[in-house]
Design a protein around this motif. Structure first.
Motif, PDB file in Angstrom:
ATOM      1  N   ASP A  41      -8.498   4.595   8.906  1.00 22.03           N
ATOM      2  CA  ASP A  41      -8.396   4.431   7.453  1.00 22.03           C
ATOM      3  C   ASP A  41      -7.141   3.690   7.028  1.00 22.03           C
ATOM      4  O   ASP A  41      -7.100   3.129   5.926  1.00 22.03           O
ATOM      5  CB  ASP A  41      -8.428   5.800   6.782  1.00 22.03           C
ATOM      6  N   PRO A  56      -8.325  10.478   4.270  1.00 24.70           N
ATOM      7  CA  PRO A  56      -8.491   9.782   5.553  1.00 24.70           C
ATOM      8  C   PRO A  56      -8.838  10.740   6.689  1.00 24.70           C
ATOM      9  O   PRO A  56      -8.460  11.919   6.677  1.00 24.70           O
ATOM     10  CB  PRO A  56      -7.108   9.161   5.772  1.00 24.70           C
ATOM     11  N   ASP A  78      -1.918   6.504  -2.065  1.00 22.01           N
ATOM     12  CA  ASP A  78      -3.263   5.927  -2.119  1.00 22.01           C
ATOM     13  C   ASP A  78      -4.050   6.258  -0.859  1.00 22.01           C
ATOM     14  O   ASP A  78      -5.255   6.554  -0.914  1.00 22.01           O
ATOM     15  CB  ASP A  78      -3.181   4.411  -2.302  1.00 22.01           C
ATOM     16  N   VAL A  79      -3.386   6.192   0.290  1.00 20.29           N
ATOM     17  CA  VAL A  79      -4.070   6.488   1.557  1.00 20.29           C
ATOM     18  C   VAL A  79      -4.548   7.935   1.578  1.00 20.29           C
ATOM     19  O   VAL A  79      -5.705   8.225   1.903  1.00 20.29           O
ATOM     20  CB  VAL A  79      -3.135   6.201   2.753  1.00 20.29           C
ATOM     21  N   SER A  94       0.871  -1.176   0.000  1.00 16.99           N
ATOM     22  CA  SER A  94       0.000   0.000   0.000  1.00 16.99           C
ATOM     23  C   SER A  94       0.907   1.225   0.000  1.00 16.99           C
ATOM     24  O   SER A  94       2.004   1.200   0.555  1.00 16.99           O
ATOM     25  CB  SER A  94      -0.901   0.013   1.235  1.00 16.99           C
ATOM     26  N   GLY A 114      -5.035   9.861  -0.916  1.00 21.06           N
ATOM     27  CA  GLY A 114      -6.013  10.089  -1.973  1.00 21.06           C
ATOM     28  C   GLY A 114      -7.431   9.758  -1.573  1.00 21.06           C
ATOM     29  O   GLY A 114      -8.385  10.222  -2.195  1.00 21.06           O
ATOM     30  N   ALA A 115      -7.582   8.962  -0.512  1.00 24.58           N
ATOM     31  CA  ALA A 115      -8.912   8.585  -0.027  1.00 24.58           C
ATOM     32  C   ALA A 115      -9.426   9.520   1.066  1.00 24.58           C
ATOM     33  O   ALA A 115     -10.432   9.226   1.710  1.00 24.58           O
ATOM     34  CB  ALA A 115      -8.882   7.144   0.489  1.00 24.58           C
TER      35      ALA A 115
END
Length: 278
Positions: free
Chosen positions: A141, A113, A107-108, A103, A110-111
């Motif tokens: 998250d 959190p 990506d984290v 991961s 981008g969500a």
């Protein structure tokens, strides 16, 4: 497939070798031990599982694991109790081999959190795995580990997560200072958990959602930073945080175990961030 009966077979040795970091890196795979962890690895579609190993007895005891693996086209091997014990003495006769999990912080973030756990210099596998499990339970998250922390694919870490390793992103190999800069730029408040903290966690819960200026708001997006089991957070690591928070100890205990303190902090934020009830 024919039953595996030779505990000294090359396949058995290869699975057992994955307990070591160098073998995991060479193979790009890790071993998953025990029915709970294997069940979750098989159930989560984003995890690439190559093989599941069971005995006849464990296959009967956990038929959902066998069915789940077969439904996904994962090879299921039956072995003797001696073979499964040679693969792992801690697996209760249920073992799987999966690709290393990957991961990224991109990506984290981008969500968008709202709650993250950051493990800085956490080297005890049981504590690291338990914090990942607590992060999952509290609805965080993601969990982030610095490069100085234990390898998340260590079998003891994997077992301690009780399957939560497969439920949320776990980012590894981070530089703490660089990660904190990115988290702050993404709008997260950085709170360091430390027994010397100037802010009391209970006091912060009392004002969550309406914290006065200069007081951390647990209802806001937050990244909690947790330190080493023995010495906690280094001075330079505490200095990276927006605030340092202590968990109140009302009894005579000298301190809290790292994983316990992390669980309390994560649940405090989870409670403060929960949607208002109608």
């Amino acid at each position: 497939m024919p039953e595996l009966t030779n505990p000294r077979a090359e396949r058995v040795k290869a699975v057992r070798a994955l307990a070591g970091r160098s073998a995991r890196l060479r193979a790009g795979r890790f071993v998953v031990e025990g029915p709970q962890a294997v069940r979750e690895a098989v159930a989560v579609g984003g995890v690439r599982v190559h093989d599941v190993y069971v005995t006849e007895q464990s296959a009967q005891r956990y038929p959902e694991i066998v069915r789940g693996a077969q439904d996904r086209g994962i090879r299921v091997h039956t072995g003797s109790a001696e073979v499964l014990d040679a693969m792992s003495a801690d697996a209760q006769e249920v073992v799987a081999v999966a690709d290393l999990l990957e991961s990224s912080l991109d990506d984290v973030l981008g969500a968008a959190p709202r709650l993250l756990a950051v493990l800085a210099h956490v080297r005890d596998p049981g504590n690291a795995g338990t914090v990942v499990r607590a992060s999952d339970a509290a609805g965080a998250d993601a969990a982030l580990l610095t490069s100085e922390s234990v390898d998340v694919h260590n079998p003891k870490v994997v077992r301690s997560t009780a399957g939560s390793l497969f439920h949320l992103p776990v980012v590894t190999g981070l530089d703490l200072a660089g990660a904190v800069d990115r988290l702050r730029s993404a709008g997260l408040s950085i709170l360091a958990a430390d027994g010397t903290g100037e802010h009391d966690l209970d006091d912060l819960l009392d004002v969550a959602g309406a914290a006065p200026a200069g007081v951390p708001d647990l209802a806001a997006p937050t990244a909690w930073v947790f330190g080493n089991e023995a010495w906690g957070l280094r001075d330079e690591d505490r200095a990276l945080a927006d605030a340092v928070v202590r968990v109140p100890i009302r009894g005579r205990a000298e301190s809290l175990n790292l994983a316990t303190a992390a669980t309390v902090c994560l649940y405090a934020s989870s409670r403060a961030q929960r949607p208002a009830r109608p």
